[in-house]
Scaffold this motif. Structure first.
Motif, PDB file in Angstrom:
ATOM      1  N   GLU A  73     -12.841 -10.888  23.622  1.00 30.94           N
ATOM      2  CA  GLU A  73     -14.386 -11.518  23.138  1.00 30.94           C
ATOM      3  C   GLU A  73     -14.274 -10.501  21.990  1.00 30.94           C
ATOM      4  N   PRO A  74     -15.508 -10.972  20.963  1.00 32.41           N
ATOM      5  CA  PRO A  74     -15.636 -10.207  19.822  1.00 32.41           C
ATOM      6  C   PRO A  74     -16.337  -8.931  20.311  1.00 32.41           C
ATOM      7  N   LEU A  88      -6.263  -9.009  17.997  1.00 32.95           N
ATOM      8  CA  LEU A  88      -7.780  -8.690  18.129  1.00 32.95           C
ATOM      9  C   LEU A  88      -8.505 -10.167  17.573  1.00 32.95           C
ATOM     10  N   PRO A  89      -9.688  -9.990  18.371  1.00 33.06           N
ATOM     11  CA  PRO A  89     -10.710 -11.199  17.797  1.00 33.06           C
ATOM     12  C   PRO A  89     -10.811 -11.176  16.251  1.00 33.06           C
ATOM     13  N   GLU A  90     -11.279 -12.326  15.783  1.00 31.87           N
ATOM     14  CA  GLU A  90     -11.662 -12.432  14.240  1.00 31.87           C
ATOM     15  C   GLU A  90     -12.936 -11.726  14.207  1.00 31.87           C
ATOM     16  N   LYS A  91     -14.040 -11.585  15.216  1.00 35.94           N
ATOM     17  CA  LYS A  91     -15.101 -10.922  14.902  1.00 35.94           C
ATOM     18  C   LYS A  91     -15.082  -9.695  15.621  1.00 35.94           C
ATOM     19  N   ARG A 101     -20.921  -8.950  11.878  1.00 42.28           N
ATOM     20  CA  ARG A 101     -19.597  -9.269  12.474  1.00 42.28           C
ATOM     21  C   ARG A 101     -19.783 -10.178  13.549  1.00 42.28           C
ATOM     22  N   ASP A 102     -20.955 -10.513  13.919  1.00 43.81           N
ATOM     23  CA  ASP A 102     -21.301 -11.508  15.018  1.00 43.81           C
ATOM     24  C   ASP A 102     -20.645 -11.071  16.131  1.00 43.81           C
TER      25      ASP A 102
END
Length: 147
Positions: A5-6, A36-39, A110-111
């Motif tokens: 998760e982010p 890695l997550p995008e966020k 970065r949400d």
């Protein structure tokens, strides 16, 4: 494999040798494997006075030195955009207000939904103090606890 998760990964002691030689290159390796997550954000903390930009420059040198052939300049440049830094005295509980403020700004930017992971690359004598200071700022809670 499902991505995590982010989140924001905070490394206490990020200005030290362990982070430079091992941690940042390992996290970069996860990045180039698309694990890695995008966020995502990585917040380094330490006693050295770095700005976000000077920390990125320092970590770029580390990646070029310790990541070997994997240190593709374009990928390194993109990865460095995820890195941030704050200088704090981890032994001073008052400093954690500044840390919390930076984490709050990064979570919004970065949400990351207030998901935090803390890595202590510090002397063991600081573990309890860091944990208590994080708890005092409401940063050491499980996902099921209310703010």
């Amino acid at each position: 494999m499902q991505k995590p998760e982010p989140h924001i990964l905070t490394i206490f002691g990020a200005s030290g040798d362990l982070a430079r030689r091992k941690l940042i290159p390992s996290i970069y390796n996860l990045y180039i494997q698309d694990l890695l997550p995008e966020k995502f954000a990585l917040l380094g903390t330490g006693r050295k006075e770095y700005t976000d930009e000077s920390f990125r420059e320092h970590m770029q040198e580390a990646l070029e030195t310790f990541s070997g052939d994997d240190a593709d300049p374009a990928r390194v440049k993109k990865f460095l955009e995820y890195l941030y830094y704050i200088s704090i005295d981890t032994a001073d509980p008052v400093e954690y207000t500044r840390l919390k403020n930076k984490l709050d700004r990064l979570a919004e930017l970065r949400d990351t939904r207030d998901n935090h992971i803390f890595y202590l690359a510090t002397p063991p004598s600081l573990y309890a103090k860091v944990a208590h200071s994080l708890a005092d700022q409401g940063l050491a809670r499980s996902r099921n606890e209310k703010k």
